[in-house]
Design a protein around this motif. Sequence first.
Motif, mmCIF file in Angstrom:
data_model
loop_
_atom_site.group_PDB
_atom_site.id
_atom_site.type_symbol
_atom_site.label_atom_id
_atom_site.label_comp_id
_atom_site.label_asym_id
_atom_site.label_seq_id
_atom_site.Cartn_x
_atom_site.Cartn_y
_atom_site.Cartn_z
ATOM 1 N N ASN A 178 2.804 5.746 -0.154
ATOM 2 C CA ASN A 178 1.434 6.042 0.255
ATOM 3 C C ASN A 178 0.636 4.759 0.443
ATOM 4 O O ASN A 178 -0.175 4.640 1.380
ATOM 5 N N HIS A 179 0.849 3.772 -0.453
ATOM 6 C CA HIS A 179 0.111 2.513 -0.354
ATOM 7 C C HIS A 179 0.462 1.782 0.941
ATOM 8 O O HIS A 179 -0.431 1.280 1.649
ATOM 9 N N ARG A 194 1.809 3.123 3.676
ATOM 10 C CA ARG A 194 1.543 3.943 4.870
ATOM 11 C C ARG A 194 0.049 4.167 5.129
ATOM 12 O O ARG A 194 -0.424 4.011 6.265
ATOM 13 N N ASN A 195 -0.688 4.520 4.062
ATOM 14 C CA ASN A 195 -2.066 4.970 4.261
ATOM 15 C C ASN A 195 -3.140 3.984 3.829
ATOM 16 O O ASN A 195 -4.285 4.096 4.288
ATOM 17 N N VAL A 196 -2.787 3.060 2.920
ATOM 18 C CA VAL A 196 -3.769 2.073 2.471
ATOM 19 C C VAL A 196 -3.629 0.781 3.275
ATOM 20 O O VAL A 196 -4.585 0.302 3.895
ATOM 21 N N LEU A 197 -2.424 0.232 3.272
ATOM 22 C CA LEU A 197 -2.195 -1.006 4.024
ATOM 23 C C LEU A 197 -1.987 -0.744 5.521
ATOM 24 O O LEU A 197 -2.133 -1.646 6.336
ATOM 25 N N ARG A 198 -1.607 0.498 5.844
ATOM 26 C CA ARG A 198 -1.361 0.900 7.241
ATOM 27 C C ARG A 198 -0.358 -0.041 7.921
ATOM 28 O O ARG A 198 -0.564 -0.500 9.049
ATOM 29 N N SER A 218 0.356 -5.136 -11.247
ATOM 30 C CA SER A 218 -0.458 -5.597 -10.111
ATOM 31 C C SER A 218 -0.481 -7.117 -10.029
ATOM 32 O O SER A 218 -0.374 -7.693 -8.940
ATOM 33 N N SER A 256 4.869 6.090 -5.277
ATOM 34 C CA SER A 256 3.469 5.814 -4.909
ATOM 35 C C SER A 256 3.329 4.662 -3.921
ATOM 36 O O SER A 256 2.345 4.598 -3.173
ATOM 37 N N ASP A 257 4.309 3.746 -3.907
ATOM 38 C CA ASP A 257 4.209 2.622 -2.967
ATOM 39 C C ASP A 257 4.295 3.078 -1.516
ATOM 40 O O ASP A 257 3.798 2.389 -0.619
#
Length: 243
Positions: A24-25, A27-31, A134, A21-22
Motif C-alpha cells: 500500500n505504501h 502503490r498509494n502513498v509513494l505512487r 522507520s 503494508s509496504d
Amino acid sequence: MFQFFVEPEQIREDIVIITGSDVNHIRNVLRMKSGEQVRISDNCGGDYLCEIQEITAEQVALHILETCANTELPVKVTLYQGLPKSDKMELIIQKAVELGVSEIVPVSMKNCVVKLDEKKAKSKQSRWQSIAESAAKQSKRSVIPTVGAVMTFAQAVEQAKNMDVRLVPYEQERGMAYTRASLDSIKKGDEVAIFIGPEGGFAPSEIELVRDDMKLISLGNRILRTETAGLATLAMLIFAIED
C-alpha cells in the motif's frame, strides 16, 4: 532512493516479492511505477538494488539489478538506555539507529522519573520498534535494530556481562585519554555494551555495581543530557572503529 525490508524467503534468485503494508505504501502513498528503483534489505545483511517490475493490490515484484554494500558497523552495539521523560526515548531510538546501534534496551534505574507498568511498557515497546524500523529504512541500514523489553539495571548488567566491551559514560569521570584507549581497544566483531543513565544520572550504588567490571569513561568536560550522551558515545565509536 526508498528502502524496504523483506524476509529472506521473499527473495528467489533474482526476484523479490514485497507483500503486506509496504505494498500500500509503494502503490498509494509513494505512487511508484514499474521501472523505478528501490533498495531492498533482507534483514540478514543482504542488500540489493532492485527495479520494480509489477505492482498489484497484493504484491510488488522487483528484479535484482546488483548487490549493494552492507552498511552495518563492524561491531555489534547494544545501548542500555535509562528511561527518560516524555518522548525523549523516541528521539534516542531514531538517532541511535541512524548511528548504527544493533539493539536498544530501555532500563529502569533508581533515578528514572518514568515508571511503566507491564501493559504500558509493551505498548511503548511496540511504538519504539516501529520507530526503529522507520529509522533503519531512512538511514539505509542492512538490518532493523531490536528494541528490547524494559529491564531493571541489575538485569541489564547481567545480560551484558559476557559482552567484549562495556562502556559507562559517567559525569564524574575526567580525562579523555582513558576514553580514547577504551575505544581504540575495540576490535571488529566485538560485542559492545553502552550504559546511559537517565536525567538524574546513575545512582552511586549502580556505579559501584559496575565499577570493577565495566569501563567508566568520560565524554568531555561538559555535562550531557541523557538524550545526548549515548549518541555522543556512538559517534566516537564510529570514528574509532569504522573504515
